[in-house]
Design a protein around this motif. Sequence first.
Motif, PDB file in Angstrom:
ATOM      1  N   LYS A   1       0.843  -1.189   0.000  1.00 18.63           N
ATOM      2  CA  LYS A   1       0.000   0.000   0.000  1.00 18.63           C
ATOM      3  C   LYS A   1       0.882   1.244   0.000  1.00 18.63           C
ATOM      4  N   HIS A   2       0.604   2.149  -0.910  1.00 15.92           N
ATOM      5  CA  HIS A   2       1.468   3.315  -1.080  1.00 15.92           C
ATOM      6  C   HIS A   2       0.864   4.535  -0.367  1.00 15.92           C
ATOM      7  N   ASP A   3       0.976   4.519   0.953  1.00 17.79           N
ATOM      8  CA  ASP A   3       0.390   5.586   1.762  1.00 17.79           C
ATOM      9  C   ASP A   3       1.219   6.866   1.763  1.00 17.79           C
ATOM     10  N   SER A   4       2.463   6.797   1.272  1.00 15.47           N
ATOM     11  CA  SER A   4       3.312   7.992   1.289  1.00 15.47           C
ATOM     12  C   SER A   4       3.071   8.887   0.086  1.00 15.47           C
ATOM     13  N   VAL A   5       2.352   8.378  -0.911  1.00 13.15           N
ATOM     14  CA  VAL A   5       2.122   9.162  -2.130  1.00 13.15           C
ATOM     15  C   VAL A   5       1.372  10.449  -1.789  1.00 13.15           C
ATOM     16  N   GLY A   6       1.919  11.567  -2.248  1.00 14.01           N
ATOM     17  CA  GLY A   6       1.277  12.859  -2.004  1.00 14.01           C
ATOM     18  C   GLY A   6       1.694  13.525  -0.719  1.00 14.01           C
ATOM     19  N   LEU A   7       2.466  12.828   0.116  1.00 17.75           N
ATOM     20  CA  LEU A   7       2.910  13.418   1.384  1.00 17.75           C
ATOM     21  C   LEU A   7       4.254  14.114   1.195  1.00 17.75           C
TER      22      LEU A   7
ATOM     23  N   ASP B   1       8.010  15.517   2.672  1.00 22.39           N
ATOM     24  CA  ASP B   1       9.016  14.828   3.477  1.00 22.39           C
ATOM     25  C   ASP B   1       8.728  14.943   4.976  1.00 22.39           C
ATOM     26  N   ALA B   2       8.347  16.133   5.406  1.00 23.54           N
ATOM     27  CA  ALA B   2       8.106  16.346   6.837  1.00 23.54           C
ATOM     28  C   ALA B   2       6.962  15.484   7.344  1.00 23.54           C
ATOM     29  N   THR B   3       5.919  15.339   6.531  1.00 23.51           N
ATOM     30  CA  THR B   3       4.770  14.537   6.955  1.00 23.51           C
ATOM     31  C   THR B   3       5.135  13.062   6.998  1.00 23.51           C
ATOM     32  N   ILE B   4       5.925  12.622   6.029  1.00 24.90           N
ATOM     33  CA  ILE B   4       6.371  11.225   6.036  1.00 24.90           C
ATOM     34  C   ILE B   4       7.142  10.930   7.319  1.00 24.90           C
ATOM     35  N   MET B   5       8.072  11.805   7.672  1.00 28.29           N
ATOM     36  CA  MET B   5       8.867  11.583   8.878  1.00 28.29           C
ATOM     37  C   MET B   5       7.991  11.612  10.125  1.00 28.29           C
ATOM     38  N   GLN B   6       6.990  12.478  10.125  1.00 26.52           N
ATOM     39  CA  GLN B   6       6.068  12.527  11.264  1.00 26.52           C
ATOM     40  C   GLN B   6       5.275  11.230  11.374  1.00 26.52           C
ATOM     41  N   ARG B   7       4.847  10.690  10.220  1.00 28.14           N
ATOM     42  CA  ARG B   7       4.038   9.467  10.212  1.00 28.14           C
ATOM     43  C   ARG B   7       4.825   8.248  10.709  1.00 28.14           C
ATOM     44  N   ILE B   8       6.129   8.249  10.532  1.00 32.30           N
ATOM     45  CA  ILE B   8       6.916   7.090  10.973  1.00 32.30           C
ATOM     46  C   ILE B   8       7.523   7.312  12.357  1.00 32.30           C
ATOM     47  N   GLY B   9       7.117   8.399  13.014  1.00 30.54           N
ATOM     48  CA  GLY B   9       7.579   8.636  14.374  1.00 30.54           C
ATOM     49  C   GLY B   9       8.916   9.330  14.474  1.00 30.54           C
ATOM     50  N   ALA B  10       9.305  10.062  13.417  1.00 35.59           N
ATOM     51  CA  ALA B  10      10.591  10.762  13.424  1.00 35.59           C
ATOM     52  C   ALA B  10      10.383  12.232  13.079  1.00 35.59           C
TER      53      ALA B  10
ATOM     54  N   LEU C   1       4.920   3.070   4.391  1.00 34.06           N
ATOM     55  CA  LEU C   1       5.314   3.706   5.645  1.00 34.06           C
ATOM     56  C   LEU C   1       5.784   2.671   6.668  1.00 34.06           C
ATOM     57  N   ASP C   2       5.207   1.455   6.621  1.00 35.17           N
ATOM     58  CA  ASP C   2       5.682   0.374   7.494  1.00 35.17           C
ATOM     59  C   ASP C   2       7.141   0.046   7.183  1.00 35.17           C
ATOM     60  N   VAL C   3       7.458  -0.067   5.900  1.00 37.56           N
ATOM     61  CA  VAL C   3       8.827  -0.380   5.490  1.00 37.56           C
ATOM     62  C   VAL C   3       9.772   0.748   5.886  1.00 37.56           C
ATOM     63  N   LEU C   4       9.348   1.986   5.662  1.00 33.01           N
ATOM     64  CA  LEU C   4      10.177   3.130   6.022  1.00 33.01           C
ATOM     65  C   LEU C   4      10.436   3.183   7.528  1.00 33.01           C
ATOM     66  N   LYS C   5       9.422   2.904   8.307  1.00 35.93           N
ATOM     67  CA  LYS C   5       9.580   2.928   9.763  1.00 35.93           C
ATOM     68  C   LYS C   5      10.601   1.885  10.221  1.00 35.93           C
TER      69      LYS C   5
END
Length: 346
Positions: A145-151, A153-162, A185-189
């Motif tokens: 699932k590609h949940d990072s599409v459209g986010l 960089d700052a939002t991506i880092m926030q979503r993974i707890g960073a 986002l699971d893989v990124l985390k």
Amino acid sequence: MSRRKTTRGGALARVLALVVVLALVAALAWGWRDFTRFTAAPMQVTAAGQSIDIGRGTSFKEIVRELRRRGFTHAAPFAWRLLAERMHVTGRLHAGEYALPVGITPTRLLDNMAKGKVLQRDFTIVDGWTFHEMLQALQQAPKLKHDSVGLDDATIMQRIGAAGEAPEGRFLPETYAYVKGDTDLDVLKRSHEAMVKMLARLWPQRAENLPLATPYDALILASIVEKETGRADEREKIAGVFVRRLQKHMLLQTDPSVIYGMGANYHGNIRKVDLTTDTPYNTYTRPGLPPTPIALPGKPAIEAALHPADGTALYFVARGDGTHVFADTLQEQNHNVACYQLKRCP
């Protein structure tokens, strides 16, 4: 006379009954042989990469129907039901995506479903990728699932707890397994957490007197080493050059950092004007390390940054074959540049 006919009739009936019993026994034996053969024989999977996706609430009958519809089995549903009863897995099959490799048997498939051994896929983060190159590759990963599409960089880092971290360099290049339903986002985390753990383990073991104040400084230096060479036998040497230049307060003058700072303005060739145009990443115009890593460094590059080779070299230049020649003085460096880059060897 009637008694004789009765006797003969009874004998005939017994013979017929025996014949029927023997026929039934033979049929059962034949059927059991076929069933046994079915349980252990490979299914009709003729190509690699096949799978079956079992949704939540799917009945056993529907599973068999799907297998038959796609031509993976020609066995009767009764045979599948009998096998499931024999294995005591009826009603215990888990939802998920299951691999159908060439040669898989019905018994193995049901066992996998009963144990929830769902199909795992791999995503490999390559040493030296930039953060955005990694995101582009993630978008091509199947069944993710590609949940990072459209986010951003700052939002991506926030979503993974960073939250608050710059993303570049923060993800450890390795191979990560995922299953259908996982998100990018699971893989990124997981990759981010792996990098945090690795730095926490390697930083206390660093060499003494390094001009690196924090693990993040080590990550920045490692990313430069990663982009300067892919050769295992040169990483520590190149790290040593940069460490000595930092210690002597010399400009790092590393082209990969300049290229990173150019962003979309880089078109495959670095020019003299690019070396003099100031950006936060231009190590020809600004002292010290750049503000962030310039790529995702792998473990070998991080170890090289933390354990640079001893020596006196302050310069290096590419030979053109993937290796570098090192120099202690600017005079030697200019000679090597003329020889290996300008092809003006004396």
